[in-house]
Design a protein around this motif. Structure first.
Motif, PDB file in Angstrom:
ATOM      1  N   GLU A  31       0.824  -1.213   0.000  1.00 35.07           N
ATOM      2  CA  GLU A  31       0.000   0.000   0.000  1.00 35.07           C
ATOM      3  C   GLU A  31       0.858   1.263   0.000  1.00 35.07           C
ATOM      4  OE1 GLU A  31      -4.280  -0.149   1.722  1.00 35.07           O
ATOM      5  OE2 GLU A  31      -2.899  -0.817   3.309  1.00 35.07           O
ATOM      6  N   LEU A  32       1.968   1.239   0.718  1.00 37.75           N
ATOM      7  CA  LEU A  32       2.866   2.402   0.724  1.00 37.75           C
ATOM      8  C   LEU A  32       3.481   2.616  -0.660  1.00 37.75           C
ATOM      9  CD1 LEU A  32       4.572   1.899   4.201  1.00 37.75           C
ATOM     10  CD2 LEU A  32       2.768   3.551   3.617  1.00 37.75           C
ATOM     11  N   HIS A  33       3.875   1.538  -1.321  1.00 38.20           N
ATOM     12  CA  HIS A  33       4.388   1.644  -2.697  1.00 38.20           C
ATOM     13  C   HIS A  33       3.304   2.201  -3.626  1.00 38.20           C
ATOM     14  CE1 HIS A  33       8.416  -0.149  -2.642  1.00 38.20           C
ATOM     15  NE2 HIS A  33       7.966  -0.998  -1.751  1.00 38.20           N
ATOM     16  N   GLN A  34       2.078   1.721  -3.450  1.00 42.45           N
ATOM     17  CA  GLN A  34       0.968   2.205  -4.262  1.00 42.45           C
ATOM     18  C   GLN A  34       0.771   3.702  -4.055  1.00 42.45           C
ATOM     19  OE1 GLN A  34      -2.785   0.337  -3.392  1.00 42.45           O
ATOM     20  NE2 GLN A  34      -3.928   1.738  -4.689  1.00 42.45           N
ATOM     21  N   GLY A  35       0.869   4.151  -2.812  1.00 47.64           N
ATOM     22  CA  GLY A  35       0.709   5.571  -2.521  1.00 47.64           C
ATOM     23  C   GLY A  35       1.723   6.435  -3.250  1.00 47.64           C
ATOM     24  N   VAL A  36       2.973   5.966  -3.325  1.00 50.70           N
ATOM     25  CA  VAL A  36       4.000   6.702  -4.067  1.00 50.70           C
ATOM     26  C   VAL A  36       3.632   6.735  -5.548  1.00 50.70           C
ATOM     27  CG1 VAL A  36       6.419   6.698  -4.808  1.00 50.70           C
ATOM     28  CG2 VAL A  36       5.840   6.222  -2.412  1.00 50.70           C
ATOM     29  N   ALA A  37       3.272   5.589  -6.085  1.00 52.88           N
ATOM     30  CA  ALA A  37       2.956   5.497  -7.517  1.00 52.88           C
ATOM     31  C   ALA A  37       1.752   6.354  -7.906  1.00 52.88           C
ATOM     32  CB  ALA A  37       2.700   4.042  -7.892  1.00 52.88           C
ATOM     33  N   MET A  38       0.816   6.520  -6.994  1.00 56.69           N
ATOM     34  CA  MET A  38      -0.411   7.246  -7.316  1.00 56.69           C
ATOM     35  C   MET A  38      -0.395   8.716  -6.895  1.00 56.69           C
ATOM     36  SD  MET A  38      -3.259   4.322  -6.512  1.00 56.69           S
ATOM     37  CE  MET A  38      -4.603   5.339  -7.104  1.00 56.69           C
ATOM     38  N   ALA A  39       0.717   9.195  -6.388  1.00 56.66           N
ATOM     39  CA  ALA A  39       0.807  10.603  -5.968  1.00 56.66           C
ATOM     40  C   ALA A  39       0.499  11.524  -7.146  1.00 56.66           C
ATOM     41  CB  ALA A  39       2.186  10.890  -5.401  1.00 56.66           C
ATOM     42  N   LYS A  40      -0.284  12.546  -6.884  1.00 57.37           N
ATOM     43  CA  LYS A  40      -0.712  13.447  -7.953  1.00 57.37           C
ATOM     44  C   LYS A  40       0.225  14.639  -8.176  1.00 57.37           C
ATOM     45  CE  LYS A  40      -5.597  12.267  -7.576  1.00 57.37           C
ATOM     46  NZ  LYS A  40      -5.552  11.179  -8.485  1.00 57.37           N
ATOM     47  N   ASP A  41       1.164  14.840  -7.253  1.00 62.17           N
ATOM     48  CA  ASP A  41       2.103  15.942  -7.436  1.00 62.17           C
ATOM     49  C   ASP A  41       3.437  15.591  -6.770  1.00 62.17           C
ATOM     50  OD1 ASP A  41       2.108  17.011  -4.568  1.00 62.17           O
ATOM     51  OD2 ASP A  41      -0.033  17.197  -5.068  1.00 62.17           O
ATOM     52  N   ASP A  42       4.459  16.372  -7.090  1.00 59.67           N
ATOM     53  CA  ASP A  42       5.811  16.090  -6.602  1.00 59.67           C
ATOM     54  C   ASP A  42       5.917  16.177  -5.078  1.00 59.67           C
ATOM     55  OD1 ASP A  42       6.690  15.662  -9.169  1.00 59.67           O
ATOM     56  OD2 ASP A  42       7.503  17.681  -9.422  1.00 59.67           O
ATOM     57  N   ARG A  43       5.252  17.129  -4.475  1.00 61.24           N
ATOM     58  CA  ARG A  43       5.321  17.292  -3.016  1.00 61.24           C
ATOM     59  C   ARG A  43       4.741  16.060  -2.314  1.00 61.24           C
ATOM     60  NH1 ARG A  43       3.580  22.719  -0.427  1.00 61.24           N
ATOM     61  NH2 ARG A  43       5.810  23.008  -0.537  1.00 61.24           N
ATOM     62  N   THR A  44       3.591  15.603  -2.767  1.00 63.46           N
ATOM     63  CA  THR A  44       2.957  14.409  -2.187  1.00 63.46           C
ATOM     64  C   THR A  44       3.835  13.183  -2.417  1.00 63.46           C
ATOM     65  OG1 THR A  44       0.766  15.366  -2.540  1.00 63.46           O
ATOM     66  CG2 THR A  44       0.877  12.977  -2.205  1.00 63.46           C
ATOM     67  N   ARG A  45       4.367  13.050  -3.635  1.00 61.36           N
ATOM     68  CA  ARG A  45       5.234  11.911  -3.952  1.00 61.36           C
ATOM     69  C   ARG A  45       6.471  11.904  -3.049  1.00 61.36           C
ATOM     70  NH1 ARG A  45       5.340  12.591  -8.793  1.00 61.36           N
ATOM     71  NH2 ARG A  45       3.707  11.104  -9.294  1.00 61.36           N
ATOM     72  N   ALA A  46       7.058  13.053  -2.823  1.00 60.08           N
ATOM     73  CA  ALA A  46       8.250  13.138  -1.966  1.00 60.08           C
ATOM     74  C   ALA A  46       7.923  12.728  -0.533  1.00 60.08           C
ATOM     75  CB  ALA A  46       8.824  14.552  -2.002  1.00 60.08           C
ATOM     76  N   ALA A  47       6.811  13.216  -0.001  1.00 66.21           N
ATOM     77  CA  ALA A  47       6.421  12.873   1.370  1.00 66.21           C
ATOM     78  C   ALA A  47       6.132  11.378   1.499  1.00 66.21           C
ATOM     79  CB  ALA A  47       5.202  13.682   1.793  1.00 66.21           C
ATOM     80  N   ARG A  48       5.450  10.823   0.512  1.00 60.65           N
ATOM     81  CA  ARG A  48       5.129   9.394   0.542  1.00 60.65           C
ATOM     82  C   ARG A  48       6.387   8.535   0.353  1.00 60.65           C
ATOM     83  NH1 ARG A  48      -0.593   9.173  -2.856  1.00 60.65           N
ATOM     84  NH2 ARG A  48      -1.790  10.356  -1.319  1.00 60.65           N
ATOM     85  N   THR A  49       7.290   8.995  -0.470  1.00 57.20           N
ATOM     86  CA  THR A  49       8.543   8.266  -0.665  1.00 57.20           C
ATOM     87  C   THR A  49       9.347   8.240   0.624  1.00 57.20           C
ATOM     88  OG1 THR A  49       8.599   8.811  -3.015  1.00 57.20           O
ATOM     89  CG2 THR A  49      10.705   8.203  -1.996  1.00 57.20           C
ATOM     90  N   GLU A  50       9.368   9.347   1.334  1.00 55.32           N
ATOM     91  CA  GLU A  50      10.074   9.412   2.611  1.00 55.32           C
ATOM     92  C   GLU A  50       9.474   8.436   3.628  1.00 55.32           C
ATOM     93  OE1 GLU A  50      10.612  12.767   5.994  1.00 55.32           O
ATOM     94  OE2 GLU A  50      11.046  13.397   3.934  1.00 55.32           O
ATOM     95  N   LYS A  51       8.152   8.388   3.696  1.00 53.66           N
ATOM     96  CA  LYS A  51       7.472   7.476   4.627  1.00 53.66           C
ATOM     97  C   LYS A  51       7.759   6.021   4.240  1.00 53.66           C
ATOM     98  CE  LYS A  51       4.365   8.825   6.972  1.00 53.66           C
ATOM     99  NZ  LYS A  51       4.446   9.107   8.413  1.00 53.66           N
ATOM    100  N   LEU A  52       7.718   5.702   2.963  1.00 56.69           N
ATOM    101  CA  LEU A  52       8.027   4.351   2.488  1.00 56.69           C
ATOM    102  C   LEU A  52       9.470   3.981   2.802  1.00 56.69           C
ATOM    103  CD1 LEU A  52       7.595   1.724   0.883  1.00 56.69           C
ATOM    104  CD2 LEU A  52       8.034   3.059  -1.199  1.00 56.69           C
ATOM    105  N   ALA A  53      10.387   4.881   2.553  1.00 61.13           N
ATOM    106  CA  ALA A  53      11.808   4.609   2.818  1.00 61.13           C
ATOM    107  C   ALA A  53      12.039   4.316   4.295  1.00 61.13           C
ATOM    108  CB  ALA A  53      12.666   5.788   2.366  1.00 61.13           C
ATOM    109  N   ALA A  54      11.373   5.060   5.170  1.00 59.57           N
ATOM    110  CA  ALA A  54      11.505   4.813   6.609  1.00 59.57           C
ATOM    111  C   ALA A  54      10.976   3.427   6.964  1.00 59.57           C
ATOM    112  CB  ALA A  54      10.757   5.892   7.397  1.00 59.57           C
TER     113      ALA A  54
END
Length: 126
Positions: A31-54
């Motif tokens: 689900e975290l990977h899906q959230g990154v893939a489905m981010a609608k903008d760069d800011r959201t994608r960056a925040a989700r990528t950070e959460k996934l990486a953690a």
């Protein structure tokens, strides 16, 4: 076991209300990977990528195995018996099945998704 919603909101929650040793499932990681893939903008994608990486660094995710698959079927039956549609809750029920087969409480922000599962799952609302 932390549900995906709980992991996402972890910084907002009182640590006293959480398990001493939190765990995640491979379903939550998906689900975290899906959230990154489905981010609608760069800011959201960056925040989700950070959460996934953690999550990738902090957790060794528990798998959805054969025992969890069987428990998932039981949970679908219980959900249907309660007059609820399991389809929109499939992923939540898969996470719950992993927790249930390991005898671990599920810590969630969306306890309503687990209505009627008390005989096979301990749900902790956070």
């Amino acid at each position: 076991m932390l549900a995906t919603s709980t992991y996402i909101d972890l910084a907002l929650l009182d640590p006293e209300c959480l398990p001493e040793v939190p765990e995640l499932t491979s379903i939550t990681m998906a689900e975290l990977h899906q959230g990154v893939a489905m981010a609608k903008d760069d800011r959201t994608r960056a925040a989700r990528t950070e959460k996934l990486a953690a999550a990738l660094v902090e957790f060794e995710p528990l798998p959805f195995d054969g025992e969890a698959a069987a428990r998932f079927g039981t949970m679908v039956s219980l959900t249907l018996a309660a007059g609820r549609d399991p389809k929109p809750r499939r992923v939540d029920l898969m996470i719950a099945a992993v927790a249930s087969t390991r005898g671990t409480p599920l810590y969630t922000r969306n306890e309503v998704n687990f209505t009627a599962l008390a005989e096979v799952l301990t749900v902790v609302a956070v």
